[in-house]
Design an enzyme around this catalytic site. Structure first.
Site, PDB file in Angstrom:
ATOM      1  N   GLY A 116       0.814  -1.199   0.000  1.00 28.80           N
ATOM      2  CA  GLY A 116       0.000   0.000   0.000  1.00 28.80           C
ATOM      3  C   GLY A 116       0.851   1.254   0.000  1.00 28.80           C
ATOM      4  N   GLY A 125      25.144  10.234 -30.337  1.00 30.87           N
ATOM      5  CA  GLY A 125      24.733  11.002 -29.162  1.00 30.87           C
ATOM      6  C   GLY A 125      25.154  10.356 -27.861  1.00 30.87           C
TER       7      GLY A 125
END
Length: 532
Positions: free
Chosen positions: A193, A428
């Site tokens: 949770g 890149g």
């Protein structure tokens, strides 16, 4: 289970028989003694036996093994919850299922909190949340690391919004502490949770195999909402979070190993963001030649090699503490020491996807860089990257955005940054991997380095697309001669030197000494907007 308990015994821990006294005492001293015994006992011998039957230690056993002997000072042992709903006013125990305090690890101060599953499943009440908040605040005030040991069924349902408020306050302090003091979470049982967000906000998460799990919604909810049947382990076990989700950084065999690895990990970190990392003595010469590096790169540029065979010979005593070894295996991150000083290492892994950068590798390395930068730990990068991983899955998954995280992290970092191009540095990805253009301090190339926009075959197919296959073979040779080497970058000053691989350790130690007092200014800003 039996082998795990034998390990506990071998560690020298002796279970204490702690039985609460329920007779009504008359003196203050007697009342203090009884309350303290009740707090120490937690869920009592039956609760401890249940923990041991699952191969788990109790909360106090864990703290006894985590901290240096006789250094633990407990806070709030007498705290009790204030809930009066559902008959809870009759179910009060001092400590309320949470053990908090301060201690030392390897002679250095640390704050700790540990959920006690033997008492109401370690569920979080507002009272024991306030105990956590207190040590979080103290850790910030003192500038000291904080470690949380999680083993809880979640929010205490009887308290309703009070328990939820407690979680929110803890989360807020996790955020405020981020980048100020190191935060480590151990998942040693259930963590479900809202409780999962505190570990997610900390710097490192360690899970115990088979006995720990993390998920926002459990198998029952998943089945009810999605009609999907899934086990606890498949939904949120250690394997899932260390190899797929990347939520956890390490998975270990048992509680003992979790505590031992935590002590080990903490040894690389300063106490806070204004402190320097601790220095350990070493007999490994700083100028030792790493002769194995002269032959580690295969003659064939398409043949893989293990980047760990580059990192381990370089670091002190060949000791390298790898982080997230099972997640995004195409990049390696972890800690080693150079001349006794902690250093963060990053390296593309040619044995996995040829060392290409992808979404997970970018995220993994970027967060590691940001932690090192926050806590004054220099970064050494070994580059062998043929580019970003191509394909529609990567593009639709957001490789542009996620790859930009890695670029952002390197460019933003102001700690010493040293890089070695061992072989490929294409496109890149060359820029992203700690290049001179992203404020790299010293950048080197080995003689085997290939720095180019792309590989020779791809480049020739574009530049000479009208040539015959026979002509392209010669064109490819010419391209390699002209560009697939370190000279073009060296001639432009984009690398500082082409170096003999066996001198790598000496160069790193020299540069770290030179950069020890590095000061680099950045434009004033409230904060950057990293492409999350």
């Amino acid at each position: 289970m039996a082998s795990c308990l034998r390990s506990f015994a071998q560690a020298g821990f002796r279970q204490k028989r702690l039985i609460p006294v329920f007779t009504r005492p008359f003196s203050i001293e007697e009342r203090i003694r009884v309350k303290r015994e009740q707090s120490i006992a937690g869920g009592g011998p039956k609760g401890a036996a249940k923990q041991h039957a699952k191969g788990k230690l109790t909360a106090r056993e864990r703290l006894e093994l985590l901290l240096d002997p006789n250094t633990f000072q407990e806070y709030d042992a007498f705290v009790e919850h204030n809930c009066t709903d559902f008959g809870m006013e009759k179910k009060k125990t001092p400590g309320d299922g949470m053990v908090t305090g301060q201690g030392e690890i390897n002679g250095r101060p640390v704050f700790v909190y540990c959920q006690d599953f033997t008492l109401r499943g370690g569920s979080l009440s507002l009272a024991n949340a306030q105990k956590i908040m207190k040590v979080q605040d103290k850790a910030m005030l003192a500038g000291v690391p904080i470690i949380g040991l999680n083993d809880s069924g979640g929010a205490r349902i009887q308290e309703g919004v009070g328990s939820l408020a407690g979680y929110g306050e803890i989360f807020c302090r996790n955020v405020l502490s981020s980048g100020v003091v190191p935060q480590i979470s151990l998942i040693m049982g259930p963590c479900a949770g809202g409780a999962v967000y505190s570990p997610a906000l900390t710097d490192f998460t360690i899970m115990v195999k088979d006995s720990s799990y993390m998920f926002v919604t459990g198998p029952e909810v998943v089945k009810e909402v999605l009609s999907e049947i899934v086990t606890v382990e498949d939904l949120g076990g250690s394997k899932v979070h260390t190899s797929k989700s990347g939520v956890a950084h390490l998975a270990v065999e048992n509680d003992l190993e979790a505590l031992s690895r935590t002590r080990e990990l903490l040894s690389f970190f300063p106490l806070n963001n204004k402190d320097k990392p601790p220095v350990l003595s070493t007999e490994d010469p700083w100028d030792r030649e790493c002769t194995s590096l002269s032959t580690v790169i295969p003659p064939d540029s398409t043949q893989p090699y293990d980047i760990l065979d580059v990192i381990r010979p370089v670091v002190d005593d060949a000791y390298f503490f790898e982080i997230q070894p099972d997640f995004a295996k195409n990049i390696v991150i972890g800690y080693g020491r150079m001349g006794g000083k902690p250093v963060g290492f990053i390296g593309n892994q040619p044995t996995r996807q040829a060392g290409c950068l992808d979404i997970n590798a970018s995220i993994k390395a970027a967060r590691f860089i940001r932690f090192c930068d926050a806590f004054n730990i220099p970064i050494v990068t070994f580059v062998d990257v043929p580019g970003f991983l191509p394909g529609s899955l990567q593009e639709t998954g957001g490789i542009i955005r996620h790859g930009a995280k890695l670029l952002f992290a390197y460019a933003e970092a102001t700690v010493p940054k040293i890089a070695f191009i061992t072989r490929k540095a294409y496109g890149g990805a060359y820029d992203v991997m700690s290049s001179k253009h992203l404020r790299g301090d010293t950048n080197y190339a080995w003689p085997t380095a290939e720095i180019a926009v792309m590989g020779s075959k791809g480049a020739v197919n574009i530049i000479f697309k009208d040539k015959s296959p026979e002509e392209k073979v010669q064109c490819e040779k010419d391209y390699k001669e002209a560009f697939a080497n370190p000279f073009p970058a060296a001639q432009r000053g984009f690398i500082d030197d082409i170096v003999d691989p066996k001198m790598t350790r000496r160069i790193i130690c020299n540069d770290l000494k030179m950069l020890e007092n590095k000061q680099q200014d950045t434009p004033w800003k409230k904060h950057g907007n990293i492409p999350l």
